[in-house]
Design a protein around this motif. Structure first.
Motif, mmCIF file in Angstrom:
data_model
loop_
_atom_site.group_PDB
_atom_site.id
_atom_site.type_symbol
_atom_site.label_atom_id
_atom_site.label_comp_id
_atom_site.label_asym_id
_atom_site.label_seq_id
_atom_site.Cartn_x
_atom_site.Cartn_y
_atom_site.Cartn_z
ATOM 1 N N UNK A 83 13.621 28.350 26.464
ATOM 2 C CA UNK A 83 14.665 28.306 27.301
ATOM 3 C C UNK A 83 14.768 26.918 28.111
ATOM 4 N N UNK A 84 13.765 26.316 28.731
ATOM 5 C CA UNK A 84 13.771 24.992 29.098
ATOM 6 C C UNK A 84 13.812 23.991 28.511
ATOM 7 N N UNK A 85 13.449 24.145 26.999
ATOM 8 C CA UNK A 85 13.431 23.097 26.148
ATOM 9 C C UNK A 85 14.968 22.877 25.494
ATOM 10 N N UNK A 86 15.824 24.064 25.687
ATOM 11 C CA UNK A 86 16.991 24.010 25.094
ATOM 12 C C UNK A 86 17.942 22.937 26.167
ATOM 13 N N UNK A 87 18.845 22.297 25.531
ATOM 14 C CA UNK A 87 19.721 21.745 26.291
ATOM 15 C C UNK A 87 20.616 22.615 26.938
ATOM 16 N N UNK A 88 20.560 22.237 28.415
ATOM 17 C CA UNK A 88 21.284 23.262 29.301
ATOM 18 C C UNK A 88 22.423 22.446 29.966
ATOM 19 N N UNK A 89 23.545 23.059 30.486
ATOM 20 C CA UNK A 89 24.572 22.153 31.086
ATOM 21 C C UNK A 89 24.448 21.977 32.562
ATOM 22 N N UNK A 90 24.742 21.151 33.126
ATOM 23 C CA UNK A 90 25.048 20.910 34.438
ATOM 24 C C UNK A 90 23.592 20.819 35.364
ATOM 25 N N UNK A 91 23.662 21.130 36.641
ATOM 26 C CA UNK A 91 22.582 21.093 37.533
ATOM 27 C C UNK A 91 21.540 22.157 37.134
#
Length: 236
Positions: free
Chosen positions: A152-160
């Motif tokens: 999860x942390x490695x995936x590209x997440x959006x925003x803050x």
């Protein structure tokens, strides 16, 4: 206030619709609705449409739009990544409350201290639908399958990006102080034993901000509700 009925595959070009079997049963047998009664239809994707029962034929309930469909705008987007609690009823409760308050996406995460390693997504989805309807929401949160912490942390997440934890060895800022109104955000909440030091450092290295939710030590489900409520309040 009119009752809400969930039709995930509403054809917005067609004014007349047949309620799904469970929704029709609820309308006819539980609420004892009759022809001409008003209601609201939603597909959980931004539409909340004033409608009316056109006819009831046995177990079939046919409804018609009373207005042209108009998509409602989300004031903010919030992705909550929350480790499932050992007692699944607590997790169900937090999903219900998070939906009522306002959340866009929910991802159960598996961490090194997790005591529950699987969840029944179909059952959890039903809780989200019921909470959406009860709270008159136009958006149904997206429920993602269980995901490993590192993945999860490695995936590209959006925003803050935020990681809420209780480890005072790390510098932490208040969520309320660091959040910017209107911004999309992702908040990670750990299990009963919190995130491990290695997980906290890994998330920080990947761009997540280390935060706290106040001075109290909170249960997982309480922390999730506090985080959702804080973002909600800061946007209104």
């Amino acid at each position: 206030m009119d009752a809400i009925f969930y039709l995930p595959d509403i054809d917005l070009e067609n004014k007349e619709h047949i309620l799904p079997q469970e929704e029709a049963k609820h309308a006819i047998r539980v609420l004892r609705m009759r022809e001409g009664d008003s209601l609201l239809l939603t597909n959980g994707k931004g539409y909340l449409i004033k409608s009316r029962i056109n006819s009831i034929e046995g177990k079939k309930c046919i409804v018609t739009f009373d207005e042209a469909p108009e998509k409602r705008k989300q004031p903010y987007k919030l992705h909550m990544a929350i480790a499932p609690t050992k007692n699944i009823n607590r997790y169900k409760w937090l999903l219900e409350k998070a939906t009522e308050i306002g959340v866009s996406t929910i991802t159960p995460i598996l961490t090194s201290h997790s005591e529950r390693r699987n969840v029944n997504l179909a059952r959890l989805e039903k809780i989200l639908v019921a909470a959406m309807k009860q709270s008159q929401k136009a958006y149904l949160p997206i429920l993602v399958e269980m995901t490993m912490f590192n993945e999860f942390v490695t995936k590209e997440q959006k925003g803050l990006l935020y990681l809420a934890h209780c480890d005072t060895e790390f510098s932490r800022e208040s969520l309320v102080a660091s959040y910017e109104k209107g911004k999309e955000a992702t908040i990670m909440i750990g299990p009963e034993g919190d995130f491990s030091k290695e997980e906290i450092q890994y998330a920080i290295n990947k761009g997540f901000q280390s935060i706290h939710l106040g001075n109290s030590r909170l249960r997982t489900e309480t922390a999730a509700v506090v985080a959702c409520s804080s973002i909600y309040q800061l946007n209104f």
